[in-house]
Structures are given as C-alpha cells and as structure tokens.
Write a protein that holds these residues in place. Structure first.
Motif, PDB file in Angstrom:
ATOM      1  N   ALA A 274      27.240  20.421   5.125  1.00  0.00           N
ATOM      2  CA  ALA A 274      27.831  19.292   5.841  1.00  0.00           C
ATOM      3  C   ALA A 274      28.241  18.204   4.849  1.00  0.00           C
ATOM      4  N   LYS A 275      29.124  17.330   5.268  1.00  0.00           N
ATOM      5  CA  LYS A 275      29.548  16.211   4.418  1.00  0.00           C
ATOM      6  C   LYS A 275      28.403  15.238   4.181  1.00  0.00           C
ATOM      7  N   GLU A 276      27.580  15.006   5.208  1.00  0.00           N
ATOM      8  CA  GLU A 276      26.479  14.058   5.067  1.00  0.00           C
ATOM      9  C   GLU A 276      25.279  14.723   4.387  1.00  0.00           C
ATOM     10  N   VAL A 277      24.439  13.888   3.815  1.00  0.00           N
ATOM     11  CA  VAL A 277      23.213  14.366   3.176  1.00  0.00           C
ATOM     12  C   VAL A 277      22.058  14.090   4.142  1.00  0.00           C
ATOM     13  N   PHE A 278      21.242  15.104   4.389  1.00  0.00           N
ATOM     14  CA  PHE A 278      20.114  14.966   5.298  1.00  0.00           C
ATOM     15  C   PHE A 278      18.839  14.705   4.505  1.00  0.00           C
ATOM     16  N   ARG A 279      17.709  14.737   5.156  1.00  0.00           N
ATOM     17  CA  ARG A 279      16.427  14.467   4.513  1.00  0.00           C
ATOM     18  C   ARG A 279      15.472  15.622   4.793  1.00  0.00           C
ATOM     19  N   ILE A 280      14.474  15.733   3.918  1.00  0.00           N
ATOM     20  CA  ILE A 280      13.470  16.792   4.034  1.00  0.00           C
ATOM     21  C   ILE A 280      12.203  16.324   3.332  1.00  0.00           C
ATOM     22  N   ASP A 281      11.053  16.898   3.694  1.00  0.00           N
ATOM     23  CA  ASP A 281       9.782  16.448   3.114  1.00  0.00           C
ATOM     24  C   ASP A 281       9.353  17.217   1.866  1.00  0.00           C
ATOM     25  N   LYS A 282       9.974  18.349   1.587  1.00  0.00           N
ATOM     26  CA  LYS A 282       9.596  19.138   0.412  1.00  0.00           C
ATOM     27  C   LYS A 282      10.817  19.329  -0.476  1.00  0.00           C
ATOM     28  N   TYR A 283      10.603  19.232  -1.778  1.00  0.00           N
ATOM     29  CA  TYR A 283      11.720  19.473  -2.700  1.00  0.00           C
ATOM     30  C   TYR A 283      11.522  20.805  -3.408  1.00  0.00           C
ATOM     31  N   ALA A 284      12.625  21.428  -3.767  1.00  0.00           N
ATOM     32  CA  ALA A 284      12.604  22.685  -4.511  1.00  0.00           C
ATOM     33  C   ALA A 284      13.245  22.513  -5.887  1.00  0.00           C
ATOM     34  N   PHE A 285      13.996  21.419  -6.057  1.00  0.00           N
ATOM     35  CA  PHE A 285      14.712  21.171  -7.304  1.00  0.00           C
ATOM     36  C   PHE A 285      14.367  19.775  -7.812  1.00  0.00           C
ATOM     37  N   ASP A 286      14.265  19.648  -9.121  1.00  0.00           N
ATOM     38  CA  ASP A 286      14.085  18.354  -9.765  1.00  0.00           C
ATOM     39  C   ASP A 286      14.971  18.385 -11.005  1.00  0.00           C
TER      40      ASP A 286
ATOM     41  N   LYS B 234      17.058  27.820  -0.655  1.00  0.00           N
ATOM     42  CA  LYS B 234      16.403  28.995  -0.056  1.00  0.00           C
ATOM     43  C   LYS B 234      16.051  28.807   1.418  1.00  0.00           C
ATOM     44  N   ILE B 235      16.368  27.652   1.976  1.00  0.00           N
ATOM     45  CA  ILE B 235      15.916  27.385   3.341  1.00  0.00           C
ATOM     46  C   ILE B 235      17.076  27.205   4.304  1.00  0.00           C
ATOM     47  N   ASP B 236      16.777  27.339   5.582  1.00  0.00           N
ATOM     48  CA  ASP B 236      17.743  27.203   6.645  1.00  0.00           C
ATOM     49  C   ASP B 236      18.083  25.729   6.852  1.00  0.00           C
ATOM     50  N   SER B 237      19.279  25.464   7.349  1.00  0.00           N
ATOM     51  CA  SER B 237      19.711  24.073   7.530  1.00  0.00           C
ATOM     52  C   SER B 237      18.896  23.325   8.575  1.00  0.00           C
ATOM     53  N   ASN B 238      18.257  24.035   9.488  1.00  0.00           N
ATOM     54  CA  ASN B 238      17.446  23.344  10.510  1.00  0.00           C
ATOM     55  C   ASN B 238      16.087  22.895   9.981  1.00  0.00           C
ATOM     56  N   ALA B 239      15.835  23.059   8.681  1.00  0.00           N
ATOM     57  CA  ALA B 239      14.583  22.614   8.075  1.00  0.00           C
ATOM     58  C   ALA B 239      14.565  21.105   7.831  1.00  0.00           C
ATOM     59  N   MET B 240      15.687  20.452   8.055  1.00  0.00           N
ATOM     60  CA  MET B 240      15.758  18.998   7.832  1.00  0.00           C
ATOM     61  C   MET B 240      14.807  18.257   8.758  1.00  0.00           C
ATOM     62  N   VAL B 241      14.353  17.098   8.287  1.00  0.00           N
ATOM     63  CA  VAL B 241      13.497  16.230   9.095  1.00  0.00           C
ATOM     64  C   VAL B 241      14.037  14.807   9.010  1.00  0.00           C
ATOM     65  N   GLU B 242      13.918  14.085  10.108  1.00  0.00           N
ATOM     66  CA  GLU B 242      14.349  12.701  10.096  1.00  0.00           C
ATOM     67  C   GLU B 242      13.397  11.892   9.227  1.00  0.00           C
ATOM     68  N   ASP B 243      13.924  10.997   8.455  1.00  0.00           N
ATOM     69  CA  ASP B 243      13.129  10.141   7.563  1.00  0.00           C
ATOM     70  C   ASP B 243      12.341  10.921   6.518  1.00  0.00           C
ATOM     71  N   GLY B 244      12.849  12.094   6.109  1.00  0.00           N
ATOM     72  CA  GLY B 244      12.189  12.870   5.064  1.00  0.00           C
ATOM     73  C   GLY B 244      12.211  12.136   3.731  1.00  0.00           C
TER      74      GLY B 244
END
Length: 159
Positions: free
Chosen positions: A46-58, A28-38
């Motif tokens: 993208a091919k790579e997996v980024f990081r984020i501080d909040k999860y929406a799925f478990d 539900k979120i925009d791709s620019n919501a990523m954070v370094e060291d999330g």
C-alpha cells in the motif's frame, strides 16, 4: 529528475545490473499482521505505512511494493527497525552507496515495471523482471552531492 539527468546521464559512469547493486529479500508476514499504534513501521504494498509490534529488519533499506491491483508500484526509503509484508521487496545496497540515488533511479523505472508486471486481477513483480533493470553507479562524492540535493528538495516541500 532534471538534476539526475544533468549529473549522471551520458557521463560514462559504470552501469550495473540489479543483482550487483541490491541484496534482495522480502518480508515474511501477511499484510493483516498490522496493529494500530504498533511500535514499528510495517511496509506493505500500500502507499501508506502501517504499524506493527515486532520488527524483522534493522537496517537502511529501500522498500519496493511487489504487487498491486493496478500495477502502480512505489519505492520507500527507511532506516531503522521495521517489518515488511511477504510481497514487499526489502532492498539493501551491496556497497556503501547512496540510498537516495538508487531510490530515484528505481522511481524512474516504475512505469516500466508497471508495463512488465504479470498477473490478472493483481499485478506482481518477479525477480526475473527486476533482474532486467540496471543502474548508473557514479563516484561516491557525486552520489553524496545528489543525496544532499534530494534532502534539500524534500525539506522545501514541507515548508
């Protein structure tokens, strides 16, 4: 691929359409919501997996990129807490089947999806396109055998 063909092709196993195999949603979120060291993985197109501080799925899921400039999509497998971009399809299996088996089947359909994708500068997939796909449903013991084979092959790639 050869192992899949050997085990499942032309064996008379049932074939089901997309909607009978997957519970499909998107992030539900925009791709620019990523954070370094999330704290959690953040799946985008993208091919790579980024990081984020909040999860929406478990959950256990396959993550299918839903758009891409060249229409070159990929499928990732993940189990645990994560988040996803609004154009990333989050796929949960409707039954207790092998995620690795369906990841393999989806990966074999990526060229077809590239050909069918819509759009100009950015190619994208729709539920109508995905709904045209079908999947072989072998018995669970054969699914587990295939999954164990895939895990072994993956391990040997990193040795």
């Amino acid at each position: 691929k050869a192992r899949f063909v050997e085990m499942f092709l032309d064996k008379g196993y049932p074939v089901l359409p997309w909607n009978d195999v997957f519970n499909t949603t998107t992030g539900k979120i925009d791709s620019n919501a990523m954070v370094e060291d999330g704290k959690y993985p953040f799946f985008t197109c993208a091919k790579e997996v980024f990081r984020i501080d909040k999860y929406a799925f478990d959950q256990e899921a396959l993550l299918l990129a839903g758009n891409n400039a060249a229409g070159k999509y990929d499928v990732k497998y993940y189990k645990g807490k994560f988040n996803a971009y609004q154009r990333t399809y989050v796929l949960g299996l409707k039954q207790k089947w092998s995620y690795r088996l369906f990841q393999n089947q989806l990966e074999e359909k990526l060229v077809y999806l590239q050909q069918k994708s819509l759009g100009g500068l950015t190619k994208y997939l729709t539920m109508k396109i995905l709904g045209e796909l079908s999947f072989i449903i072998p018995p669970i013991d054969k699914q587990i055998e295939f999954e164990q084979f895939v895990i072994q092959v993956d391990k040997s790639r990193f040795v």
